[in-house]
Design an enzyme around this catalytic site. Structure first.
Site, PDB file in Angstrom:
ATOM      1  N   GLU A   7      21.500  14.557 -16.031  1.00 32.98           N
ATOM      2  CA  GLU A   7      20.339  13.680 -15.913  1.00 32.98           C
ATOM      3  C   GLU A   7      20.298  13.069 -14.524  1.00 32.98           C
ATOM      4  O   GLU A   7      21.307  12.542 -14.041  1.00 32.98           O
ATOM      5  CB  GLU A   7      20.386  12.556 -16.957  1.00 32.98           C
ATOM      6  N   CYS A   8      19.154  13.114 -13.876  1.00 38.15           N
ATOM      7  CA  CYS A   8      18.904  12.488 -12.588  1.00 38.15           C
ATOM      8  C   CYS A   8      19.966  12.922 -11.569  1.00 38.15           C
ATOM      9  O   CYS A   8      19.970  14.060 -11.129  1.00 38.15           O
ATOM     10  CB  CYS A   8      18.813  10.974 -12.742  1.00 38.15           C
TER      11      CYS A   8
END
Length: 436
Positions: free
Chosen positions: A326-327
Protein backbone atom coordinates in the site's frame (compact mmCIF):
# COMPACT_ATOMS: atom_id res chain seq x y z
CA UNK A 1 -16.24 3.31 28.33
CA UNK A 2 -16.17 6.85 29.61
CA UNK A 3 -14.00 9.42 27.90
CA UNK A 4 -13.77 12.70 26.03
CA UNK A 5 -12.62 14.18 22.74
CA UNK A 6 -10.07 16.94 22.22
CA UNK A 7 -11.16 18.91 19.14
CA UNK A 8 -10.59 22.35 17.66
CA UNK A 9 -12.16 24.84 15.24
CA UNK A 10 -9.37 24.20 12.70
CA UNK A 11 -6.09 22.39 12.11
CA UNK A 12 -3.08 24.03 13.72
CA UNK A 13 -4.92 25.02 16.89
CA UNK A 14 -2.73 22.87 19.13
CA UNK A 15 -4.98 19.89 19.77
CA UNK A 16 -2.22 17.31 19.20
CA UNK A 17 0.08 18.92 21.77
CA UNK A 18 -2.80 19.22 24.24
CA UNK A 19 -3.81 15.60 23.66
CA UNK A 20 -0.26 14.34 24.17
CA UNK A 21 0.22 16.40 27.30
CA UNK A 22 -3.06 15.17 28.77
CA UNK A 23 -2.32 11.55 27.89
CA UNK A 24 1.03 11.71 29.67
CA UNK A 25 -0.43 13.62 32.65
CA UNK A 26 -3.27 11.09 33.03
CA UNK A 27 -0.83 8.20 32.71
CA UNK A 28 1.26 9.71 35.52
CA UNK A 29 -1.93 9.84 37.62
CA UNK A 30 -2.44 6.11 37.13
CA UNK A 31 -5.32 6.19 34.66
CA UNK A 32 -5.61 3.22 32.29
CA UNK A 33 -6.06 4.90 28.93
CA UNK A 34 -7.47 4.11 25.50
CA UNK A 35 -6.03 6.67 23.06
CA UNK A 36 -7.95 7.18 19.81
CA UNK A 37 -7.29 9.25 16.69
CA UNK A 38 -10.29 10.32 14.61
CA UNK A 39 -9.84 9.77 10.89
CA UNK A 40 -7.17 8.08 8.78
CA UNK A 41 -3.98 9.75 10.09
CA UNK A 42 -1.09 7.34 10.71
CA UNK A 43 1.40 9.65 12.40
CA UNK A 44 -0.45 10.99 15.45
CA UNK A 45 -1.28 7.48 16.79
CA UNK A 46 2.43 6.73 17.23
CA UNK A 47 2.73 9.87 19.37
CA UNK A 48 -0.33 8.79 21.35
CA UNK A 49 1.32 5.44 22.00
CA UNK A 50 4.51 7.13 23.17
CA UNK A 51 2.58 9.42 25.53
CA UNK A 52 0.26 6.78 26.99
CA UNK A 53 2.18 3.53 26.66
CA UNK A 54 -0.85 2.00 24.92
CA UNK A 55 -1.54 1.28 21.25
CA UNK A 56 -3.73 3.93 19.64
CA UNK A 57 -6.61 2.96 17.34
CA UNK A 58 -7.86 5.03 14.42
CA UNK A 59 -11.65 5.40 14.49
CA UNK A 60 -12.86 6.80 11.18
CA UNK A 61 -16.59 7.60 10.98
CA UNK A 62 -16.48 7.99 7.19
CA UNK A 63 -14.52 4.87 6.30
CA UNK A 64 -15.62 2.54 9.12
CA UNK A 65 -19.01 1.01 9.72
CA UNK A 66 -20.58 2.33 12.95
CA UNK A 67 -20.71 -1.20 14.33
CA UNK A 68 -16.96 -1.61 13.81
CA UNK A 69 -16.26 1.63 15.69
CA UNK A 70 -18.50 0.41 18.50
CA UNK A 71 -16.79 -2.98 18.55
CA UNK A 72 -13.33 -1.42 18.70
CA UNK A 73 -14.34 0.75 21.65
CA UNK A 74 -15.68 -2.38 23.34
CA UNK A 75 -12.36 -4.13 22.70
CA UNK A 76 -10.56 -1.29 24.51
CA UNK A 77 -12.81 -1.84 27.52
CA UNK A 78 -12.04 -5.57 27.41
CA UNK A 79 -8.33 -4.74 27.60
CA UNK A 80 -8.88 -2.92 30.90
CA UNK A 81 -8.92 0.71 29.76
CA UNK A 82 -11.01 3.13 31.82
CA UNK A 83 -10.71 6.45 29.98
CA UNK A 84 -10.99 6.88 26.21
CA UNK A 85 -9.09 9.98 25.03
CA UNK A 86 -9.87 10.84 21.42
CA UNK A 87 -8.07 13.44 19.34
CA UNK A 88 -10.16 14.95 16.56
CA UNK A 89 -9.00 15.70 13.04
CA UNK A 90 -8.99 19.10 11.30
CA UNK A 91 -11.88 21.23 12.56
CA UNK A 92 -14.61 19.62 14.68
CA UNK A 93 -17.19 19.58 11.87
CA UNK A 94 -14.81 18.95 8.95
CA UNK A 95 -15.27 15.68 7.11
CA UNK A 96 -15.55 14.46 3.55
CA UNK A 97 -17.06 16.53 0.76
CA UNK A 98 -20.57 16.21 2.20
CA UNK A 99 -19.37 16.94 5.75
CA UNK A 100 -19.87 13.34 6.86
CA UNK A 101 -17.17 11.51 8.76
CA UNK A 102 -16.19 14.45 10.96
CA UNK A 103 -14.82 14.39 14.49
CA UNK A 104 -18.28 15.53 15.55
CA UNK A 105 -19.76 12.39 14.00
CA UNK A 106 -17.37 10.24 16.03
CA UNK A 107 -18.17 12.16 19.22
CA UNK A 108 -21.89 11.61 18.61
CA UNK A 109 -21.44 7.93 17.79
CA UNK A 110 -19.47 7.23 20.98
CA UNK A 111 -21.33 9.83 23.06
CA UNK A 112 -18.10 11.64 23.90
CA UNK A 113 -18.17 15.13 25.43
CA UNK A 114 -16.01 17.53 23.44
CA UNK A 115 -13.28 19.77 24.85
CA UNK A 116 -12.57 22.53 22.33
CA UNK A 117 -8.98 23.79 22.01
CA UNK A 118 -9.03 27.36 20.69
CA UNK A 119 -5.98 29.20 19.35
CA UNK A 120 -6.32 32.59 21.01
CA UNK A 121 -3.13 34.16 19.68
CA UNK A 122 -4.88 36.76 17.53
CA UNK A 123 -8.23 37.29 19.20
CA UNK A 124 -9.89 38.30 22.42
CA UNK A 125 -13.65 38.96 22.68
CA UNK A 126 -14.34 37.36 19.30
CA UNK A 127 -13.73 34.02 20.94
CA UNK A 128 -17.23 34.21 22.40
CA UNK A 129 -18.85 34.21 18.95
CA UNK A 130 -16.65 31.32 17.85
CA UNK A 131 -17.35 29.12 20.88
CA UNK A 132 -21.05 29.97 20.89
CA UNK A 133 -21.32 29.06 17.22
CA UNK A 134 -19.56 25.74 17.70
CA UNK A 135 -21.67 24.89 20.75
CA UNK A 136 -24.93 25.61 18.89
CA UNK A 137 -24.09 24.18 15.47
CA UNK A 138 -25.14 20.61 16.32
CA UNK A 139 -27.30 19.87 19.32
CA UNK A 140 -26.25 16.21 19.31
CA UNK A 141 -22.60 17.15 19.91
CA UNK A 142 -21.91 18.52 23.39
CA UNK A 143 -19.04 20.95 23.89
CA UNK A 144 -18.52 20.72 27.62
CA UNK A 145 -15.27 22.59 28.04
CA UNK A 146 -12.82 24.98 26.38
CA UNK A 147 -9.03 25.11 26.62
CA UNK A 148 -7.55 28.47 25.69
CA UNK A 149 -4.29 27.97 23.81
CA UNK A 150 -1.41 30.35 23.03
CA UNK A 151 -2.55 32.96 25.54
CA UNK A 152 -0.27 35.99 25.53
CA UNK A 153 -0.50 37.33 29.09
CA UNK A 154 -2.61 37.30 32.28
CA UNK A 155 -4.51 40.32 30.91
CA UNK A 156 -5.21 38.45 27.67
CA UNK A 157 -6.47 35.46 29.67
CA UNK A 158 -8.77 37.67 31.75
CA UNK A 159 -10.29 39.18 28.59
CA UNK A 160 -10.89 35.73 27.09
CA UNK A 161 -12.47 34.35 30.25
CA UNK A 162 -14.65 37.43 30.57
CA UNK A 163 -15.88 37.07 27.01
CA UNK A 164 -16.78 33.41 27.53
CA UNK A 165 -18.38 33.75 30.97
CA UNK A 166 -21.95 34.49 29.72
CA UNK A 167 -21.97 31.36 27.55
CA UNK A 168 -21.83 28.89 30.42
CA UNK A 169 -19.18 26.74 28.72
CA UNK A 170 -16.50 25.98 31.32
CA UNK A 171 -12.97 27.22 30.65
CA UNK A 172 -10.81 24.29 31.74
CA UNK A 173 -7.53 26.11 31.39
CA UNK A 174 -5.37 28.67 29.61
CA UNK A 175 -2.06 27.58 28.06
CA UNK A 176 0.64 30.21 27.56
CA UNK A 177 2.42 30.71 24.26
CA UNK A 178 5.46 28.46 24.26
CA UNK A 179 7.44 27.72 21.07
CA UNK A 180 9.01 24.73 22.83
CA UNK A 181 5.61 23.01 22.76
CA UNK A 182 5.68 22.42 19.01
CA UNK A 183 6.50 19.30 17.04
CA UNK A 184 8.68 19.07 13.90
CA UNK A 185 6.88 18.54 10.59
CA UNK A 186 7.53 17.39 7.03
CA UNK A 187 5.57 16.64 3.86
CA UNK A 188 3.01 14.12 5.21
CA UNK A 189 2.60 15.81 8.61
CA UNK A 190 4.60 15.48 11.81
CA UNK A 191 7.99 13.79 11.82
CA UNK A 192 7.42 10.21 12.98
CA UNK A 193 7.49 9.67 16.72
CA UNK A 194 10.34 7.15 16.51
CA UNK A 195 12.51 9.78 14.79
CA UNK A 196 11.90 12.51 17.41
CA UNK A 197 15.08 12.31 19.49
CA UNK A 198 13.75 14.49 22.30
CA UNK A 199 10.23 13.07 22.40
CA UNK A 200 10.28 11.78 25.97
CA UNK A 201 11.45 15.15 27.28
CA UNK A 202 8.81 16.90 25.17
CA UNK A 203 6.03 14.67 26.54
CA UNK A 204 7.09 15.26 30.13
CA UNK A 205 7.24 19.01 29.54
CA UNK A 206 3.82 19.00 27.87
CA UNK A 207 2.36 17.05 30.80
CA UNK A 208 3.85 19.52 33.27
CA UNK A 209 2.22 22.40 31.37
CA UNK A 210 -1.17 20.65 31.39
CA UNK A 211 -0.95 19.93 35.11
CA UNK A 212 -0.02 23.55 35.82
CA UNK A 213 -2.60 25.26 33.62
CA UNK A 214 -5.60 22.91 33.24
CA UNK A 215 -8.16 22.07 35.92
CA UNK A 216 -7.73 18.29 35.83
CA UNK A 217 -10.51 17.72 38.37
CA UNK A 218 -12.97 19.62 36.17
CA UNK A 219 -11.83 17.57 33.18
CA UNK A 220 -12.48 14.37 35.15
CA UNK A 221 -15.99 15.56 35.93
CA UNK A 222 -16.62 15.87 32.20
CA UNK A 223 -15.48 12.37 31.30
CA UNK A 224 -17.28 10.77 34.27
CA UNK A 225 -20.73 11.88 33.14
CA UNK A 226 -23.17 9.01 32.38
CA UNK A 227 -22.83 7.33 28.99
CA UNK A 228 -25.76 6.57 26.71
CA UNK A 229 -24.44 4.19 24.04
CA UNK A 230 -24.06 0.42 24.06
CA UNK A 231 -20.83 -0.95 22.60
CA UNK A 232 -20.87 -4.03 20.38
CA UNK A 233 -18.14 -6.60 20.88
CA UNK A 234 -18.63 -8.82 17.84
CA UNK A 235 -18.76 -7.55 14.28
CA UNK A 236 -17.51 -8.84 10.92
CA UNK A 237 -13.94 -7.82 10.04
CA UNK A 238 -11.97 -7.71 6.82
CA UNK A 239 -10.57 -11.08 5.82
CA UNK A 240 -6.86 -11.44 6.59
CA UNK A 241 -4.40 -11.52 3.71
CA UNK A 242 -3.37 -15.01 4.80
CA UNK A 243 -3.09 -17.33 7.77
CA UNK A 244 0.48 -16.28 8.62
CA UNK A 245 1.07 -12.66 7.66
CA UNK A 246 4.54 -11.09 7.69
CA UNK A 247 4.33 -7.31 8.01
CA UNK A 248 7.15 -4.89 7.17
CA UNK A 249 7.58 -2.46 10.06
CA UNK A 250 10.27 0.21 10.45
CA UNK A 251 10.80 3.89 9.56
CA UNK A 252 10.17 3.15 5.87
CA UNK A 253 6.99 1.12 6.51
CA UNK A 254 5.28 2.72 9.50
CA UNK A 255 1.75 3.40 8.26
CA UNK A 256 -0.47 0.48 9.27
CA UNK A 257 -3.82 0.51 11.03
CA UNK A 258 -4.01 -1.24 14.41
CA UNK A 259 -7.65 -2.21 13.87
CA UNK A 260 -6.71 -4.31 10.83
CA UNK A 261 -4.16 -6.31 12.81
CA UNK A 262 -6.62 -6.71 15.68
CA UNK A 263 -9.34 -7.89 13.30
CA UNK A 264 -7.07 -10.31 11.47
CA UNK A 265 -5.97 -11.85 14.74
CA UNK A 266 -9.60 -12.24 15.78
CA UNK A 267 -10.14 -14.17 12.57
CA UNK A 268 -7.30 -16.53 13.45
CA UNK A 269 -4.35 -15.06 11.56
CA UNK A 270 -0.84 -15.00 12.99
CA UNK A 271 1.09 -11.75 12.45
CA UNK A 272 4.86 -11.35 12.53
CA UNK A 273 7.00 -8.31 11.79
CA UNK A 274 10.28 -7.74 9.98
CA UNK A 275 12.42 -4.71 9.09
CA UNK A 276 13.48 -4.20 5.46
CA UNK A 277 15.76 -1.35 6.58
CA UNK A 278 17.61 -3.84 8.77
CA UNK A 279 17.76 -6.16 5.75
CA UNK A 280 15.53 -8.70 7.46
CA UNK A 281 13.53 -11.30 5.56
CA UNK A 282 9.92 -12.18 6.37
CA UNK A 283 9.33 -15.45 8.21
CA UNK A 284 9.91 -18.38 5.89
CA UNK A 285 6.50 -19.93 6.60
CA UNK A 286 4.52 -16.73 5.88
CA UNK A 287 1.75 -17.24 3.33
CA UNK A 288 1.19 -13.48 2.95
CA UNK A 289 3.52 -10.47 3.06
CA UNK A 290 2.20 -6.96 3.71
CA UNK A 291 4.27 -3.88 2.83
CA UNK A 292 2.36 -0.92 4.32
CA UNK A 293 2.93 2.74 3.59
CA UNK A 294 5.56 4.99 5.09
CA UNK A 295 8.57 6.90 3.81
CA UNK A 296 10.47 4.69 1.35
CA UNK A 297 11.50 7.85 -0.52
CA UNK A 298 13.61 8.86 2.51
CA UNK A 299 15.31 5.46 2.71
CA UNK A 300 15.44 4.41 -0.94
CA UNK A 301 19.20 3.84 -1.02
CA UNK A 302 19.11 1.51 1.99
CA UNK A 303 16.17 -0.40 0.57
CA UNK A 304 17.95 -0.76 -2.77
CA UNK A 305 20.92 -2.28 -0.95
CA UNK A 306 18.92 -4.61 1.32
CA UNK A 307 19.86 -7.78 -0.56
CA UNK A 308 18.44 -10.31 1.92
CA UNK A 309 15.08 -8.53 2.00
CA UNK A 310 14.97 -8.18 -1.78
CA UNK A 311 15.84 -11.82 -2.43
CA UNK A 312 13.34 -13.11 0.14
CA UNK A 313 10.42 -11.11 -1.29
CA UNK A 314 11.29 -12.15 -4.84
CA UNK A 315 11.51 -15.82 -3.83
CA UNK A 316 8.19 -15.60 -1.96
CA UNK A 317 6.48 -14.09 -5.00
CA UNK A 318 7.91 -16.84 -7.20
CA UNK A 319 6.36 -19.43 -4.84
CA UNK A 320 2.93 -17.78 -5.13
CA UNK A 321 2.93 -16.17 -1.68
CA UNK A 322 0.53 -13.21 -1.51
CA UNK A 323 2.58 -9.99 -1.54
CA UNK A 324 0.53 -6.82 -1.05
CA UNK A 325 1.79 -3.22 -0.88
CA UNK A 326 0.00 0.00 0.00
CA UNK A 327 1.25 3.48 -0.94
CA UNK A 328 4.95 3.41 -0.02
CA UNK A 329 4.84 -0.37 -0.10
CA UNK A 330 3.40 -0.16 -3.61
CA UNK A 331 6.30 2.05 -4.67
CA UNK A 332 8.80 -0.48 -3.31
CA UNK A 333 7.11 -3.26 -5.31
CA UNK A 334 7.81 -1.27 -8.50
CA UNK A 335 10.92 -1.18 -10.66
CA UNK A 336 12.50 2.12 -9.57
CA UNK A 337 11.93 4.97 -7.14
CA UNK A 338 13.25 8.47 -7.85
CA UNK A 339 14.05 10.35 -4.65
CA UNK A 340 13.74 14.11 -4.03
CA UNK A 341 17.26 14.70 -5.37
CA UNK A 342 16.42 13.02 -8.67
CA UNK A 343 18.42 9.86 -7.98
CA UNK A 344 16.83 6.63 -9.26
CA UNK A 345 17.00 3.60 -6.97
CA UNK A 346 16.16 0.02 -7.99
CA UNK A 347 13.23 -1.45 -6.09
CA UNK A 348 11.83 -4.99 -6.03
CA UNK A 349 10.69 -5.00 -9.65
CA UNK A 350 7.65 -7.18 -8.97
CA UNK A 351 5.17 -4.70 -10.44
CA UNK A 352 5.69 -2.81 -13.73
CA UNK A 353 5.76 0.79 -12.51
CA UNK A 354 8.29 3.52 -11.80
CA UNK A 355 7.57 6.22 -9.22
CA UNK A 356 9.05 9.61 -8.43
CA UNK A 357 9.18 11.80 -5.35
CA UNK A 358 11.06 14.49 -7.30
CA UNK A 359 7.97 15.12 -9.44
CA UNK A 360 5.57 15.77 -6.62
CA UNK A 361 1.81 16.11 -6.81
CA UNK A 362 -0.60 15.92 -3.89
CA UNK A 363 -3.14 13.09 -4.00
CA UNK A 364 -5.50 13.29 -1.01
CA UNK A 365 -8.95 12.07 -0.10
CA UNK A 366 -11.26 9.25 0.84
CA UNK A 367 -11.81 6.57 -1.78
CA UNK A 368 -14.49 3.98 -2.54
CA UNK A 369 -12.94 0.84 -4.02
CA UNK A 370 -14.35 -2.01 -6.06
CA UNK A 371 -11.83 -4.89 -6.00
CA UNK A 372 -11.05 -6.40 -9.40
CA UNK A 373 -9.35 -9.57 -8.13
CA UNK A 374 -6.04 -10.60 -6.64
CA UNK A 375 -6.96 -10.04 -2.98
CA UNK A 376 -9.19 -11.91 -0.49
CA UNK A 377 -11.66 -9.00 -0.50
CA UNK A 378 -14.52 -9.22 -3.00
CA UNK A 379 -16.80 -6.58 -1.47
CA UNK A 380 -16.72 -2.76 -1.83
CA UNK A 381 -14.06 -1.16 0.35
CA UNK A 382 -13.47 2.23 1.92
CA UNK A 383 -9.95 3.64 1.84
CA UNK A 384 -7.84 6.78 2.08
CA UNK A 385 -5.22 8.15 -0.30
CA UNK A 386 -2.50 10.60 0.76
CA UNK A 387 0.82 10.92 -1.05
CA UNK A 388 2.99 13.28 -3.07
CA UNK A 389 4.78 10.68 -5.17
CA UNK A 390 3.76 10.24 -8.79
CA UNK A 391 3.79 7.35 -11.23
CA UNK A 392 6.09 8.33 -14.10
CA UNK A 393 5.97 5.08 -16.06
CA UNK A 394 3.59 2.15 -15.95
CA UNK A 395 3.38 -0.93 -18.13
CA UNK A 396 0.23 -2.85 -18.95
CA UNK A 397 -0.97 -5.19 -16.20
CA UNK A 398 -4.21 -6.19 -14.51
CA UNK A 399 -5.71 -3.48 -12.31
CA UNK A 400 -6.49 -3.92 -8.63
CA UNK A 401 -9.37 -1.52 -7.94
CA UNK A 402 -12.05 0.51 -9.64
CA UNK A 403 -12.03 3.83 -7.73
CA UNK A 404 -14.49 6.60 -6.87
CA UNK A 405 -13.93 9.58 -4.59
CA UNK A 406 -16.05 10.40 -1.53
CA UNK A 407 -18.65 12.18 -3.67
CA UNK A 408 -18.99 9.17 -5.97
CA UNK A 409 -17.05 10.63 -8.90
CA UNK A 410 -15.40 7.96 -11.03
CA UNK A 411 -11.59 8.13 -10.78
CA UNK A 412 -10.97 5.17 -13.06
CA UNK A 413 -8.92 2.11 -12.18
CA UNK A 414 -5.88 2.01 -9.91
CA UNK A 415 -3.25 -0.36 -8.65
CA UNK A 416 -1.60 -3.31 -10.33
CA UNK A 417 -1.53 -7.08 -9.90
CA UNK A 418 0.86 -9.58 -11.40
CA UNK A 419 0.45 -13.16 -10.23
CA UNK A 420 0.30 -13.18 -6.43
CA UNK A 421 1.75 -9.64 -6.15
CA UNK A 422 -0.51 -6.60 -5.97
CA UNK A 423 -0.57 -3.05 -4.68
CA UNK A 424 -1.92 0.47 -4.99
CA UNK A 425 -1.65 3.89 -3.39
CA UNK A 426 -4.87 3.22 -1.44
CA UNK A 427 -4.83 2.59 2.33
CA UNK A 428 -7.72 0.17 2.90
CA UNK A 429 -9.65 0.89 6.12
CA UNK A 430 -12.87 -1.16 6.10
CA UNK A 431 -15.46 -2.73 3.85
CA UNK A 432 -18.79 -1.10 3.15
CA UNK A 433 -21.00 -4.15 2.55
CA UNK A 434 -22.93 -6.58 4.67
CA UNK A 435 -20.61 -9.57 4.43
CA UNK A 436 -16.91 -10.07 4.99
Amino acid sequence: MKGFMIAAPASGSGKTTVTLGLLRALKRRGEVLAPVKAGPDYIDPAYHRAASGVDCFNLDPWAMRPELISALSSRMTESGARVLVAEGMMGLFDGAIDGKGSSADLARLLDLPVVLVVDCARQSHSIAALVWGFSQFRKDVLIEGVILNRVGSPRHEAMLRGALAPLGVPVLGALPRDPALSLPERHLGLVQADEHAGLESFLEQAADVMEAHIDMDALQTIWLRPKRYDAMANVARLKPLGNRIAVARDDAFAFAYMHLFEGWRRRGAEISFFSPLADEAPKADADAIYLPGGYPELHAQRLAGASRFRTAIGDAAARGVTVYGECGGYMVLGKTLEDAAGVHHPMLGLLPLETSFARRKLHLGYRLLEPLGGLPWDMPLKAHEFHYASIVREEKADRLFRVRDASGENLGEAGLRVGSVSGSFMHVIDFSGEAA
